[in-house]
Enzyme design. Structure first.
Site, PDB file in Angstrom:
ATOM      1  N   HIS A   1     -14.270  21.231  -0.126  1.00 53.92           N
ATOM      2  CA  HIS A   1     -13.630  22.556  -0.149  1.00 53.92           C
ATOM      3  C   HIS A   1     -14.627  23.616  -0.597  1.00 53.92           C
ATOM      4  O   HIS A   1     -15.271  23.469  -1.620  1.00 53.92           O
ATOM      5  CB  HIS A   1     -12.435  22.558  -1.119  1.00 53.92           C
ATOM      6  CG  HIS A   1     -11.189  21.990  -0.517  1.00 53.92           C
ATOM      7  ND1 HIS A   1      -9.949  22.177  -1.041  1.00 53.92           N
ATOM      8  CD2 HIS A   1     -11.013  21.225   0.592  1.00 53.92           C
ATOM      9  CE1 HIS A   1      -9.046  21.567  -0.285  1.00 53.92           C
ATOM     10  NE2 HIS A   1      -9.672  20.968   0.690  1.00 53.92           N
TER      11      HIS A   1
ATOM     12  N   TYR B   1      -3.633  28.130  -6.454  1.00 50.22           N
ATOM     13  CA  TYR B   1      -3.207  28.310  -7.850  1.00 50.22           C
ATOM     14  C   TYR B   1      -2.346  29.564  -7.879  1.00 50.22           C
ATOM     15  O   TYR B   1      -2.846  30.664  -7.664  1.00 50.22           O
ATOM     16  CB  TYR B   1      -4.426  28.502  -8.757  1.00 50.22           C
ATOM     17  CG  TYR B   1      -5.278  27.256  -8.947  1.00 50.22           C
ATOM     18  CD1 TYR B   1      -6.242  26.877  -8.010  1.00 50.22           C
ATOM     19  CD2 TYR B   1      -5.132  26.469 -10.092  1.00 50.22           C
ATOM     20  CE1 TYR B   1      -7.026  25.749  -8.198  1.00 50.22           C
ATOM     21  CE2 TYR B   1      -5.922  25.327 -10.293  1.00 50.22           C
ATOM     22  CZ  TYR B   1      -6.853  24.975  -9.344  1.00 50.22           C
ATOM     23  OH  TYR B   1      -7.627  23.850  -9.540  1.00 50.22           O
TER      24      TYR B   1
ATOM     25  N   PRO C   1      -5.240  20.708 -17.485  1.00 47.64           N
ATOM     26  CA  PRO C   1      -5.747  20.390 -16.145  1.00 47.64           C
ATOM     27  C   PRO C   1      -6.016  21.594 -15.231  1.00 47.64           C
ATOM     28  O   PRO C   1      -6.557  21.416 -14.143  1.00 47.64           O
ATOM     29  CB  PRO C   1      -4.651  19.501 -15.550  1.00 47.64           C
ATOM     30  CG  PRO C   1      -3.426  19.803 -16.328  1.00 47.64           C
ATOM     31  CD  PRO C   1      -3.871  20.203 -17.694  1.00 47.64           C
TER      32      PRO C   1
ATOM     33  N   LYS D   1     -11.164  19.895 -14.881  1.00 46.29           N
ATOM     34  CA  LYS D   1     -12.430  19.517 -15.519  1.00 46.29           C
ATOM     35  C   LYS D   1     -12.468  18.139 -16.181  1.00 46.29           C
ATOM     36  O   LYS D   1     -13.552  17.612 -16.465  1.00 46.29           O
ATOM     37  CB  LYS D   1     -12.794  20.562 -16.593  1.00 46.29           C
ATOM     38  CG  LYS D   1     -13.260  21.889 -16.023  1.00 46.29           C
ATOM     39  CD  LYS D   1     -14.699  21.800 -15.528  1.00 46.29           C
ATOM     40  CE  LYS D   1     -15.087  22.947 -14.665  1.00 46.29           C
ATOM     41  NZ  LYS D   1     -14.946  22.716 -13.220  1.00 46.29           N
TER      42      LYS D   1
ATOM     43  N   TYR E   1     -15.888  26.695 -11.849  1.00 49.62           N
ATOM     44  CA  TYR E   1     -14.998  25.770 -11.134  1.00 49.62           C
ATOM     45  C   TYR E   1     -15.815  24.714 -10.379  1.00 49.62           C
ATOM     46  O   TYR E   1     -15.521  23.513 -10.462  1.00 49.62           O
ATOM     47  CB  TYR E   1     -14.104  26.557 -10.168  1.00 49.62           C
ATOM     48  CG  TYR E   1     -12.976  25.739  -9.585  1.00 49.62           C
ATOM     49  CD1 TYR E   1     -11.786  25.557 -10.289  1.00 49.62           C
ATOM     50  CD2 TYR E   1     -13.098  25.144  -8.330  1.00 49.62           C
ATOM     51  CE1 TYR E   1     -10.746  24.804  -9.762  1.00 49.62           C
ATOM     52  CE2 TYR E   1     -12.052  24.388  -7.799  1.00 49.62           C
ATOM     53  CZ  TYR E   1     -10.889  24.224  -8.519  1.00 49.62           C
ATOM     54  OH  TYR E   1      -9.863  23.472  -7.991  1.00 49.62           O
TER      55      TYR E   1
HETATM   56  P1  RFL Z   1      -8.882   7.453 -18.944  1.00 51.30           P
HETATM   57  O1  RFL Z   1      -8.827   7.665 -17.497  1.00 51.30           O
HETATM   58  O2  RFL Z   1      -7.688   7.833 -19.763  1.00 51.30           O
HETATM   59  O3  RFL Z   1      -9.219   5.923 -19.182  1.00 51.30           O
HETATM   60  C1  RFL Z   1      -9.110   5.324 -20.451  1.00 51.30           C
HETATM   61  C2  RFL Z   1      -8.863   3.844 -20.234  1.00 51.30           C
HETATM   62  O4  RFL Z   1      -8.864   3.173 -21.495  1.00 51.30           O
HETATM   63  C3  RFL Z   1      -7.809   2.230 -21.503  1.00 51.30           C
HETATM   64  N1  RFL Z   1      -7.484   1.913 -22.907  1.00 51.30           N
HETATM   65  C4  RFL Z   1      -7.831   0.767 -23.528  1.00 51.30           C
HETATM   66  N2  RFL Z   1      -8.491  -0.308 -23.083  1.00 51.30           N
HETATM   67  C5  RFL Z   1      -8.676  -1.333 -23.946  1.00 51.30           C
HETATM   68  N3  RFL Z   1      -8.234  -1.320 -25.224  1.00 51.30           N
HETATM   69  C6  RFL Z   1      -7.542  -0.267 -25.712  1.00 51.30           C
HETATM   70  N4  RFL Z   1      -7.115  -0.274 -26.980  1.00 51.30           N
HETATM   71  C7  RFL Z   1      -7.336   0.859 -24.847  1.00 51.30           C
HETATM   72  N5  RFL Z   1      -6.718   2.055 -24.986  1.00 51.30           N
HETATM   73  C8  RFL Z   1      -6.827   2.688 -23.809  1.00 51.30           C
HETATM   74  C9  RFL Z   1      -6.709   2.903 -20.724  1.00 51.30           C
HETATM   75  O5  RFL Z   1      -5.764   1.977 -20.221  1.00 51.30           O
HETATM   76  C10 RFL Z   1      -7.494   3.570 -19.619  1.00 51.30           C
HETATM   77  O6  RFL Z   1      -7.644   2.752 -18.489  1.00 51.30           O
HETATM   78  O7  RFL Z   1     -10.108   8.209 -19.604  1.00 51.30           O
HETATM   79  P2  RFL Z   1     -11.565   8.607 -18.988  1.00 51.30           P
HETATM   80  O8  RFL Z   1     -12.211   7.425 -18.351  1.00 51.30           O
HETATM   81  O9  RFL Z   1     -12.237   9.324 -20.089  1.00 51.30           O
HETATM   82  O10 RFL Z   1     -11.221   9.617 -17.806  1.00 51.30           O
HETATM   83  C11 RFL Z   1     -10.688  10.902 -18.055  1.00 51.30           C
HETATM   84  C12 RFL Z   1      -9.794  11.335 -16.896  1.00 51.30           C
HETATM   85  O11 RFL Z   1      -8.869  10.302 -16.612  1.00 51.30           O
HETATM   86  C13 RFL Z   1      -9.048  12.639 -17.210  1.00 51.30           C
HETATM   87  O12 RFL Z   1      -9.876  13.541 -17.903  1.00 51.30           O
HETATM   88  C14 RFL Z   1      -8.579  13.347 -15.918  1.00 51.30           C
HETATM   89  O13 RFL Z   1      -7.619  12.585 -15.242  1.00 51.30           O
HETATM   90  C15 RFL Z   1      -7.982  14.725 -16.252  1.00 51.30           C
HETATM   91  N6  RFL Z   1      -7.416  15.406 -15.066  1.00 51.30           N
HETATM   92  C16 RFL Z   1      -8.220  16.053 -14.156  1.00 51.30           C
HETATM   93  N7  RFL Z   1      -9.563  16.011 -14.279  1.00 51.30           N
HETATM   94  C17 RFL Z   1     -10.364  16.581 -13.329  1.00 51.30           C
HETATM   95  O14 RFL Z   1     -11.582  16.553 -13.483  1.00 51.30           O
HETATM   96  N8  RFL Z   1      -9.863  17.200 -12.214  1.00 51.30           N
HETATM   97  C18 RFL Z   1      -8.533  17.269 -12.003  1.00 51.30           C
HETATM   98  O15 RFL Z   1      -8.119  17.782 -10.959  1.00 51.30           O
HETATM   99  C19 RFL Z   1      -7.650  16.723 -13.007  1.00 51.30           C
HETATM  100  N9  RFL Z   1      -6.327  16.757 -12.853  1.00 51.30           N
HETATM  101  C20 RFL Z   1      -6.033  15.426 -14.870  1.00 51.30           C
HETATM  102  C21 RFL Z   1      -5.508  16.129 -13.747  1.00 51.30           C
HETATM  103  C22 RFL Z   1      -5.178  14.769 -15.746  1.00 51.30           C
HETATM  104  C23 RFL Z   1      -3.812  14.816 -15.502  1.00 51.30           C
HETATM  105  N10 RFL Z   1      -3.006  14.095 -16.395  1.00 51.30           N
HETATM  106  C24 RFL Z   1      -2.022  13.179 -15.980  1.00 51.30           C
HETATM  107  C25 RFL Z   1      -3.385  14.032 -17.809  1.00 51.30           C
HETATM  108  C26 RFL Z   1      -4.160  16.197 -13.519  1.00 51.30           C
HETATM  109  C27 RFL Z   1      -3.297  15.558 -14.413  1.00 51.30           C
HETATM  110  C28 RFL Z   1      -1.824  15.702 -14.134  1.00 51.30           C
HETATM  111  C1  PHB Z   2      -4.960  17.508  -8.469  1.00 54.45           C
HETATM  112  O1  PHB Z   2      -5.185  17.451  -7.255  1.00 54.45           O
HETATM  113  O2  PHB Z   2      -4.351  16.603  -9.047  1.00 54.45           O
HETATM  114  C2  PHB Z   2      -5.424  18.679  -9.245  1.00 54.45           C
HETATM  115  C3  PHB Z   2      -6.175  19.653  -8.622  1.00 54.45           C
HETATM  116  C4  PHB Z   2      -6.605  20.755  -9.356  1.00 54.45           C
HETATM  117  C5  PHB Z   2      -6.281  20.874 -10.684  1.00 54.45           C
HETATM  118  C6  PHB Z   2      -5.541  19.879 -11.317  1.00 54.45           C
HETATM  119  C7  PHB Z   2      -5.097  18.774 -10.595  1.00 54.45           C
HETATM  120  O3  PHB Z   2      -6.689  21.972 -11.369  1.00 54.45           O
END
Ligand code: RFL
Ligand code: PHB
Length: 391
Positions: free
Chosen positions: A72, A201, A293, A297, A385
């Site tokens: 994109h 957005y 979110p 990032k 971004y």
């Molecule tokens: P994770 O992905 O949470 O993975 C952590 C892992 O550790 C495990 N765990 C354990 N394992 C063993 N022993 C224990 N005691 C443990 N406790 C926990 C867990 O089961 C898990 O598998 O962390 P990591 O690797 O640091 O990754 C971070 C990302 O997952 C997170 O920052 C992103 O998903 C945030 N996020 C977004 N980030 C972006 O860069 N772009 C996006 O568009 C974006 N959209 C989002 C998001 C997060 C969202 N939610 C649900 C919080 C949209 C949403 C809705």
């Molecule tokens: C997503 O596709 O899940 C998404 C995209 C952009 C954001 C957050 C989540 O800022």
């Protein structure tokens, strides 16, 4: 059990770190609480920054991303019932983002670890980190009902916000900075082609809405809701009606509807624990920091952290030189705080705060109009971004 680098968590941070270390000839073991199916299906991020794409590609993990991801060059800010495009590439000398879901990044990394006979232990719960400030730290974990110890040279906590790694640091060592928001996101996945080519957005008096996508057939949509709200209050028809209201334009744009296959509510939080190191225990990704979110990032920060850490561990391993390891926390935190600021700004800019005064709302609209009418202001948004260089 013994390994050089003990990694807690098989999210994007833990898996990518294990993969990058393997490429440097450094052995690691990943302990993951959940099943493989669970981590491969957990719906989360969708946007990869330019630098994240480059890191995955350079490490040999970008093959499917390059085939199936959707590049994109811009995003849309929608307010006052009008669309305003932010050109990411123009503002950043050609940088762009990739729409490729976190679920897919995780699947690709697990497959690569598997092909290389890497050790990723699923349903292995880390219980404690011991001896973090000694030369031989260890992780006690439980798998199939039996407790074991993983002895390591270094432990990296990639276990997310609710993990145990950060809690292994003694009281008084970490400084925590935190903010909560009076909003949450209701997110859905729907089997319907996206109604847009680029992410939307939307700022609206009824609340923020986001139109994202997973593929040419699957849409990902979010609505700002109250943090105390539950999905029971949101039958599908109500979600679509609310999305229609918030995305409405004066030119009659329409949102396609389709079967909703996933629905969940996520609270929003900003959080930083620093330093990201205590002795031989390092924190990376969500274990150390959380962003709301809106700036997309979180995953990108996780990738940037472990890219730095893999380089630092490799330097230490091959040259017995700890300089980069000593610099890890400070270097990573510089980027973390930039992303914290950007995510906070995007969140405040786009959401409707129930406690906002008329004055606050006027400022918010003025800021939106400035960003979408000034080349300098839109280039600044685009630069943040699309993301700053990883190292
Ligand atoms: P994770 O992905 O949470 O993975 C952590 C892992 O550790 C495990 N765990 C354990 N394992 C063993 N022993 C224990 N005691 C443990 N406790 C926990 C867990 O089961 C898990 O598998 O962390 P990591 O690797 O640091 O990754 C971070 C990302 O997952 C997170 O920052 C992103 O998903 C945030 N996020 C977004 N980030 C972006 O860069 N772009 C996006 O568009 C974006 N959209 C989002 C998001 C997060 C969202 N939610 C649900 C919080 C949209 C949403 C809705
Ligand atoms: C997503 O596709 O899940 C998404 C995209 C952009 C954001 C957050 C989540 O800022």
């Amino acid at each position: 059990m013994r390994t050089r680098v003990g990694i807690i968590g098989a999210g994007p941070a833990g898996l990518l770190l294990s993969h990058l270390l393997h490429r440097q000839g450094i052995e690691s073991v990943v302990l993951e609480l959940r099943t493989r199916e669970y981590v491969e299906r957990r719906q989360r991020a969708g946007i990869l920054e330019h630098g994240t794409v480059e890191v995955l590609r350079a490490s040999g993990a970008g093959e499917r991303m390059d085939r199936q991801g959707i590049p994109h060059q811009g995003v849309e800010l929608r307010f006052d019932r009008r669309a305003h495009r932010i050109d990411l590439a123009a503002g950043t000398g050609g940088r762009s983002v990739m729409v490729y879901a976190q679920t897919e990044v995780v699947k690709d990394l697990i497959a690569l670890r598997e092909q290389a006979d890497g050790q990723v232990l699923f349903e292995a719960e880390a219980l404690s980190v011991d001896g973090a400030d000694t030369a031989s730290p260890s992780v006690r974990f439980r798998q199939a009902g039996a407790e074991q110890t993983l002895d390591c040279d270094v432990v990296v906590a990639c276990d997310g916000f609710h993990g145990i790694g950060r809690r292994a640091v003694p009281d008084g060592v970490l400084t925590v900075s935190e903010r909560t928001y009076p909003f949450a996101w209701l997110g859905i996945l729907a089997d319907v082609p996206p109604s847009c080519d680029e992410l939307i957005y939307a700022h609206h008096a009824r609340g923020f809405a986001l139109h994202s996508m997973r593929s040419p057939q699957v849409s990902r949509l979010y609505l700002q809701v109250d943090p105390s709200d539950t999905t029971d209050n949101w039958p599908d028809a109500r979600i679509w009606d609310e999305l229609d209201a918030r995305f409405e334009t004066e030119s009659g744009w329409t949102l396609g509807r389709g079967p909703v296959t996933e629905k969940s509510i996520t609270p929003m939080r900003s959080f930083v624990a620093e330093p990201m190191r205590h002795g031989r225990l390092f924190l990376a990704g969500d274990a150390a920091h959380i962003v709301p979110p809106t700036g997309a990032k979180g995953l990108n920060l996780a990738v940037a952290d472990v890219t730095l850490l893999a380089r630092a561990l490799s330097h230490w391993h091959t040259r017995q030189d700890e300089t980069l390891l000593d610099a890890y926390s400070e270097t990573a935190l510089r980027r973390v705080w930039r992303a914290e600021h950007f995510s906070y700004t995007m969140t405040s800019l786009l959401h409707t705060d129930p406690a906002a005064t008329a004055f606050d709302r006027r400022l918010q609209l003025s800021h939106l109009r400035y960003i979408t009418s000034s080349d300098a202001a839109s280039a600044s948004l685009a630069e943040n971004y699309a993301g700053l260089p990883v190292v």
